[in-house]
Scaffold this motif. Sequence first.
Motif, PDB file in Angstrom:
ATOM      1  N   ARG A  98       0.296  -1.667  -0.192  1.00 26.85           N
ATOM      2  CA  ARG A  98      -0.185   0.013   0.279  1.00 26.85           C
ATOM      3  C   ARG A  98       1.470   1.350  -0.137  1.00 26.85           C
ATOM      4  NH1 ARG A  98      -2.878  -3.538   2.674  1.00 26.85           N
ATOM      5  NH2 ARG A  98      -2.330  -2.876   5.190  1.00 26.85           N
ATOM      6  N   LEU A  99       1.910   1.132   0.650  1.00 21.82           N
ATOM      7  CA  LEU A  99       2.831   2.649   0.522  1.00 21.82           C
ATOM      8  C   LEU A  99       3.419   2.963  -0.711  1.00 21.82           C
ATOM      9  CD1 LEU A  99       4.280   4.696   2.288  1.00 21.82           C
ATOM     10  CD2 LEU A  99       6.416   2.718   3.274  1.00 21.82           C
ATOM     11  N   GLN A 100       3.369   1.537  -1.005  1.00 24.00           N
ATOM     12  CA  GLN A 100       4.334   1.912  -2.925  1.00 24.00           C
ATOM     13  C   GLN A 100       3.436   2.647  -3.843  1.00 24.00           C
ATOM     14  OE1 GLN A 100       5.315  -2.123  -5.344  1.00 24.00           O
ATOM     15  NE2 GLN A 100       7.430  -0.605  -5.067  1.00 24.00           N
ATOM     16  N   THR A 101       2.545   1.838  -3.652  1.00 21.47           N
ATOM     17  CA  THR A 101       0.847   1.959  -3.929  1.00 21.47           C
ATOM     18  C   THR A 101       1.332   3.747  -4.376  1.00 21.47           C
ATOM     19  OG1 THR A 101       0.112   0.315  -4.072  1.00 21.47           O
ATOM     20  CG2 THR A 101      -1.330   1.986  -5.056  1.00 21.47           C
ATOM     21  N   LEU A 102       0.807   4.505  -3.087  1.00 21.61           N
ATOM     22  CA  LEU A 102       0.470   5.583  -2.284  1.00 21.61           C
ATOM     23  C   LEU A 102       1.830   6.264  -3.242  1.00 21.61           C
ATOM     24  CD1 LEU A 102      -0.739   5.548   1.261  1.00 21.61           C
ATOM     25  CD2 LEU A 102      -2.099   6.136  -1.079  1.00 21.61           C
ATOM     26  N   ARG A 103       3.118   6.085  -3.034  1.00 25.09           N
ATOM     27  CA  ARG A 103       3.561   6.807  -3.088  1.00 25.09           C
ATOM     28  C   ARG A 103       3.985   6.609  -4.879  1.00 25.09           C
ATOM     29  NH1 ARG A 103       8.745   4.964  -5.098  1.00 25.09           N
ATOM     30  NH2 ARG A 103       8.681   2.877  -4.836  1.00 25.09           N
ATOM     31  N   ILE A 104       4.028   5.755  -5.805  1.00 26.65           N
ATOM     32  CA  ILE A 104       3.744   6.074  -6.785  1.00 26.65           C
ATOM     33  C   ILE A 104       2.325   6.983  -7.445  1.00 26.65           C
ATOM     34  CG2 ILE A 104       3.547   4.610  -8.985  1.00 26.65           C
ATOM     35  CD1 ILE A 104       5.232   1.906  -7.800  1.00 26.65           C
ATOM     36  N   LYS A 105       1.916   7.099  -7.051  1.00 23.27           N
ATOM     37  CA  LYS A 105       0.619   7.807  -7.015  1.00 23.27           C
ATOM     38  C   LYS A 105       0.768   8.821  -7.431  1.00 23.27           C
ATOM     39  CE  LYS A 105      -4.703   8.504  -6.015  1.00 23.27           C
ATOM     40  NZ  LYS A 105      -5.808   7.732  -5.881  1.00 23.27           N
ATOM     41  N   GLN A 106       1.353   9.551  -5.820  1.00 25.54           N
ATOM     42  CA  GLN A 106       1.790  10.841  -6.044  1.00 25.54           C
ATOM     43  C   GLN A 106       3.181  11.651  -6.718  1.00 25.54           C
ATOM     44  OE1 GLN A 106       0.287  13.405  -3.678  1.00 25.54           O
ATOM     45  NE2 GLN A 106      -1.451  11.397  -3.448  1.00 25.54           N
ATOM     46  N   HIS A 107       3.792  10.241  -7.332  1.00 24.91           N
ATOM     47  CA  HIS A 107       5.213  10.746  -8.275  1.00 24.91           C
ATOM     48  C   HIS A 107       5.721  10.655  -7.167  1.00 24.91           C
ATOM     49  CE1 HIS A 107       2.048  10.607 -11.728  1.00 24.91           C
ATOM     50  NE2 HIS A 107       1.252  11.562 -10.740  1.00 24.91           N
ATOM     51  N   LEU A 108       6.226  10.233  -6.135  1.00 24.19           N
ATOM     52  CA  LEU A 108       7.461  10.323  -5.290  1.00 24.19           C
ATOM     53  C   LEU A 108       8.452   9.742  -5.308  1.00 24.19           C
ATOM     54  CD1 LEU A 108       5.588  11.047  -2.011  1.00 24.19           C
ATOM     55  CD2 LEU A 108       7.261  12.509  -3.674  1.00 24.19           C
ATOM     56  N   SER A 109       9.823  10.048  -5.728  1.00 22.87           N
ATOM     57  CA  SER A 109      10.545   8.824  -5.986  1.00 22.87           C
ATOM     58  C   SER A 109      11.003   8.193  -4.338  1.00 22.87           C
ATOM     59  CB  SER A 109      11.362   8.779  -5.878  1.00 22.87           C
ATOM     60  OG  SER A 109      12.309  10.607  -5.453  1.00 22.87           O
ATOM     61  N   GLN A 110      11.260   7.103  -4.060  1.00 26.45           N
ATOM     62  CA  GLN A 110      11.983   6.612  -2.641  1.00 26.45           C
ATOM     63  C   GLN A 110      13.000   7.988  -2.055  1.00 26.45           C
ATOM     64  OE1 GLN A 110      13.504   2.598  -2.972  1.00 26.45           O
ATOM     65  NE2 GLN A 110      11.036   2.261  -2.781  1.00 26.45           N
ATOM     66  N   GLU A 111      13.682   8.296  -2.538  1.00 25.96           N
ATOM     67  CA  GLU A 111      14.378   9.484  -2.218  1.00 25.96           C
ATOM     68  C   GLU A 111      13.610  10.402  -1.860  1.00 25.96           C
ATOM     69  OE1 GLU A 111      14.431   7.900  -4.978  1.00 25.96           O
ATOM     70  OE2 GLU A 111      17.096   7.076  -5.054  1.00 25.96           O
ATOM     71  N   ALA A 112      12.783  11.063  -2.118  1.00 25.51           N
ATOM     72  CA  ALA A 112      12.049  12.446  -2.096  1.00 25.51           C
ATOM     73  C   ALA A 112      11.141  12.161  -0.793  1.00 25.51           C
ATOM     74  CB  ALA A 112      10.732  12.135  -3.001  1.00 25.51           C
ATOM     75  N   LEU A 113      10.782  10.554  -0.441  1.00 23.56           N
ATOM     76  CA  LEU A 113       9.859  10.640   0.285  1.00 23.56           C
ATOM     77  C   LEU A 113      10.791  10.616   1.447  1.00 23.56           C
ATOM     78  CD1 LEU A 113       6.800   9.725   2.059  1.00 23.56           C
ATOM     79  CD2 LEU A 113       7.406   7.129   1.013  1.00 23.56           C
ATOM     80  N   ALA A 114      12.046   9.442   0.900  1.00 22.78           N
ATOM     81  CA  ALA A 114      13.027   9.420   2.538  1.00 22.78           C
ATOM     82  C   ALA A 114      13.421  10.554   2.588  1.00 22.78           C
ATOM     83  CB  ALA A 114      13.987   8.808   2.072  1.00 22.78           C
ATOM     84  N   HIS A 167      10.088  23.820  -3.294  1.00 23.58           N
ATOM     85  CA  HIS A 167      10.553  22.743  -4.137  1.00 23.58           C
ATOM     86  C   HIS A 167       9.295  21.867  -4.502  1.00 23.58           C
ATOM     87  CE1 HIS A 167       9.931  20.427  -0.480  1.00 23.58           C
ATOM     88  NE2 HIS A 167      10.566  21.290   0.086  1.00 23.58           N
ATOM     89  N   ALA A 168      10.149  21.021  -5.385  1.00 17.84           N
ATOM     90  CA  ALA A 168       9.313  19.778  -6.180  1.00 17.84           C
ATOM     91  C   ALA A 168       7.478  19.263  -5.017  1.00 17.84           C
ATOM     92  CB  ALA A 168       9.777  18.979  -6.791  1.00 17.84           C
ATOM     93  N   GLN A 169       8.260  19.425  -4.110  1.00 14.02           N
ATOM     94  CA  GLN A 169       7.136  17.788  -2.903  1.00 14.02           C
ATOM     95  C   GLN A 169       6.894  19.242  -1.766  1.00 14.02           C
ATOM     96  OE1 GLN A 169       6.651  15.141  -4.522  1.00 14.02           O
ATOM     97  NE2 GLN A 169       8.998  15.349  -5.697  1.00 14.02           N
ATOM     98  N   TYR A 170       6.511  20.270  -2.452  1.00 18.54           N
ATOM     99  CA  TYR A 170       5.643  21.575  -1.348  1.00 18.54           C
ATOM    100  C   TYR A 170       4.898  22.211  -2.033  1.00 18.54           C
ATOM    101  CZ  TYR A 170       5.228  22.990   3.691  1.00 18.54           C
ATOM    102  OH  TYR A 170       4.117  23.210   4.573  1.00 18.54           O
ATOM    103  N   ARG A 171       4.203  22.947  -1.181  1.00 17.06           N
ATOM    104  CA  ARG A 171       3.494  23.909  -1.788  1.00 17.06           C
ATOM    105  C   ARG A 171       2.762  24.366  -0.431  1.00 17.06           C
ATOM    106  NH1 ARG A 171       2.773  21.108  -6.457  1.00 17.06           N
ATOM    107  NH2 ARG A 171       3.383  22.673  -8.605  1.00 17.06           N
ATOM    108  N   PHE A 172       2.367  25.561  -0.556  1.00 17.91           N
ATOM    109  CA  PHE A 172       1.773  26.007   0.813  1.00 17.91           C
ATOM    110  C   PHE A 172       1.527  27.472   0.044  1.00 17.91           C
ATOM    111  CE2 PHE A 172       6.116  27.783   1.502  1.00 17.91           C
ATOM    112  CZ  PHE A 172       5.945  28.814   1.813  1.00 17.91           C
TER     113      PHE A 172
END
Length: 211
Positions: A17-33, A184-189
Amino acid sequence: MLKPTPKEAPTMYLGQRLQTLRIKQHLSQEALAEQLGVTRQSISKWELGTAQPDTEKIIRLCQLFGVTTDWLLLQRGTMHAKPSKHALRFGMYLITKHFSKSVDFYEKLLDMRASILGPNRFAQFFIDGICLSIMNEGHLPGHDYTGCGDHKFAFNFWTHDLAAEHGRIAALDIGRTTAIIHPHAQYRFFNVYDPDGNVIEITGKYTSKGD
C-alpha cells in the motif's frame, strides 16, 4: 510454498500500500525518505516488507498521503478520513535561528527524541496528535514571515485540497493571503495573516489540471 503467518501479513501488505501511494503521488523513494528524515534504504525495506516503520513514521505517512492508519496498516475501514468539507489539521511551527541547540532544548524539555528529523532543516515532535515543528530559519527558501519579529512562530494547517482551500480563504477576504508558493518540487503552501500580523501557513495535497 509457505503462506505468511497472520503476524507477517500486515507488514507485507503495508509495504504494498505504501508503494502504491508513493507512486500515485509521483514520489521517488529518495523524495519520500527526505520528507520523513530516513534513508532511501528504509523506504525500500518498508515497501519490500522486510521492515516496518515505527508508530511516529506511520502517523506521518498517513498525514502525507491523507489516509487513515487503519487502512494503511490493516486495509480495513475507509481509506480516507471523513473530515468536514473545509476541515484543517492543526500543527505549530517554531522558526529558530539556533536550530541544533533548539532541537536539543526541546528534546530535553519534552523528554523525547524528535519523531522526524530533517538534517539541519526541521525536526518534528508529535504530542497528543499535534505536530510541533522546529524549523531552521536559514533553510526556509520562499517562506514569507515578514512582520513576525525576531522570534518567529506560525500556526500550520494541512488540507486535503490546497488549491480549493486557497480559493475559499481568498474569497473570504479575512486577511492578507499570499499566492500558493512552491519552494521545491514536493511542497506547496500559502500564508494568511490574522489582524495582529500572525502567520498561518496552510499546506497540503495539491493537484491541478496542469499537473
